[in-house]
Design a protein around this motif. Structure first.
Motif, PDB file in Angstrom:
ATOM      1  N   LEU A   6       0.853  -1.194   0.000  1.00 50.49           N
ATOM      2  CA  LEU A   6       0.000   0.000   0.000  1.00 50.49           C
ATOM      3  C   LEU A   6       0.883   1.236   0.000  1.00 50.49           C
ATOM      4  O   LEU A   6       2.035   1.183   0.441  1.00 50.49           O
ATOM      5  CB  LEU A   6      -0.874  -0.002   1.258  1.00 50.49           C
ATOM      6  N   SER A   9       1.724   6.626   2.466  1.00 52.33           N
ATOM      7  CA  SER A   9       0.874   7.695   2.991  1.00 52.33           C
ATOM      8  C   SER A   9      -0.394   7.149   3.653  1.00 52.33           C
ATOM      9  O   SER A   9      -1.036   7.844   4.439  1.00 52.33           O
ATOM     10  CB  SER A   9       0.490   8.661   1.870  1.00 52.33           C
ATOM     11  N   GLU A  10      -0.765   5.912   3.350  1.00 58.54           N
ATOM     12  CA  GLU A  10      -1.960   5.304   3.941  1.00 58.54           C
ATOM     13  C   GLU A  10      -1.678   4.626   5.273  1.00 58.54           C
ATOM     14  O   GLU A  10      -2.598   4.236   5.976  1.00 58.54           O
ATOM     15  CB  GLU A  10      -2.576   4.291   2.963  1.00 58.54           C
ATOM     16  N   CYS A  12      -0.495   4.144   9.157  1.00 58.64           N
ATOM     17  CA  CYS A  12      -0.412   4.892  10.412  1.00 58.64           C
ATOM     18  C   CYS A  12       1.048   4.908  10.865  1.00 58.64           C
ATOM     19  O   CYS A  12       1.906   4.231  10.286  1.00 58.64           O
ATOM     20  CB  CYS A  12      -1.293   4.242  11.489  1.00 58.64           C
ATOM     21  N   LYS A  97      -5.653  -4.405   3.118  1.00 54.10           N
ATOM     22  CA  LYS A  97      -6.474  -3.344   3.686  1.00 54.10           C
ATOM     23  C   LYS A  97      -7.386  -3.886   4.782  1.00 54.10           C
ATOM     24  O   LYS A  97      -7.549  -3.258   5.832  1.00 54.10           O
ATOM     25  CB  LYS A  97      -7.298  -2.655   2.591  1.00 54.10           C
ATOM     26  N   CYS A 107      -4.537   3.720  10.238  1.00 61.70           N
ATOM     27  CA  CYS A 107      -4.194   3.676   8.813  1.00 61.70           C
ATOM     28  C   CYS A 107      -5.362   4.248   8.001  1.00 61.70           C
ATOM     29  O   CYS A 107      -6.528   4.075   8.361  1.00 61.70           O
ATOM     30  CB  CYS A 107      -3.896   2.241   8.381  1.00 61.70           C
ATOM     31  N   LYS A 108      -5.029   4.936   6.920  1.00 60.97           N
ATOM     32  CA  LYS A 108      -6.029   5.605   6.077  1.00 60.97           C
ATOM     33  C   LYS A 108      -6.438   4.681   4.936  1.00 60.97           C
ATOM     34  O   LYS A 108      -6.056   4.881   3.786  1.00 60.97           O
ATOM     35  CB  LYS A 108      -5.463   6.896   5.521  1.00 60.97           C
ATOM     36  N   ILE A 109      -7.222   3.694   5.253  1.00 65.72           N
ATOM     37  CA  ILE A 109      -7.604   2.712   4.230  1.00 65.72           C
ATOM     38  C   ILE A 109      -9.089   2.709   3.992  1.00 65.72           C
ATOM     39  O   ILE A 109      -9.872   3.058   4.795  1.00 65.72           O
ATOM     40  CB  ILE A 109      -7.151   1.297   4.628  1.00 65.72           C
TER      41      ILE A 109
END
Length: 109
Positions: A6, A9-10, A12, A97, A107-109
Motif C-alpha cells: 500500500l 501515505s496510507e 499509520c 487493507k 491507517c487511512k484505508i
C-alpha cells in the motif's frame, strides 16, 4: 515480517515505522545471505528485486520525513539490483487493507 503493498501515505505511524524497521531486516537478510528468515515468503518475494525494495525504502523515508521523523539509516544503493517493480503479492491489496482495518489503527484505508 511484512512489507505492505500500500502507499506509505496510507499507513499509520506504527505501521510506517514498523515496515521501515522490517525492510532493513529484510535488506540485511538478502544482501548478507543470512540464513535466518531466508525461506520466509516475504524474503522470497524480494529476492532478485532489491531495486524495488530500495525504491520502497525511499518511499517510506519520504513519507517519514513528511511527518517530521528523522531518518539516519540509508540503504547502500550499490546493492539495489534486479527488478525495479514488485509484482508478486503474498496477499491481495484488498486483503492487506482488511488486515489493517481489523487492527483498529489509524491507517487511512
Amino acid at each position: 515480517m511484512r512489507i505492505w503493498d500500500l502507499p506509505p501515505s496510507e499507513l499509520c505511524r506504527q505501521h510506517l515505522l514498523g515496515e521501515h524497521r522490517e525492510l532493513h531486516a529484510l535488506w540485511s537478510i538478502i544482501t548478507k545471505n543470512k540464513k535466518a528468515y531466508s525461506n520466509h515468503p516475504e524474503t522470497l518475494r524480494w529476492k532478485g528485486k532489491l531495486h524495488a525494495l530500495y525504491l520502497r525504502h525511499e518511499n517510506l523515508v519520504s513519507e517519514m520525513q513528511k511527518r517530521g521523523y528523522n531518518h539516519h539509516s540509508p540503504l547502500e544503493p550499490t546493492f539495489a539490483t534486479g527488478e525495479s517493480r514488485q509484482d508478486t503479492l503474498i496477499t491481495s491489496i484488498d486483503e492487506q487493507k482488511e488486515a489493517l482495518r481489523k487492527k483498529g489503527c489509524n491507517c487511512k484505508i
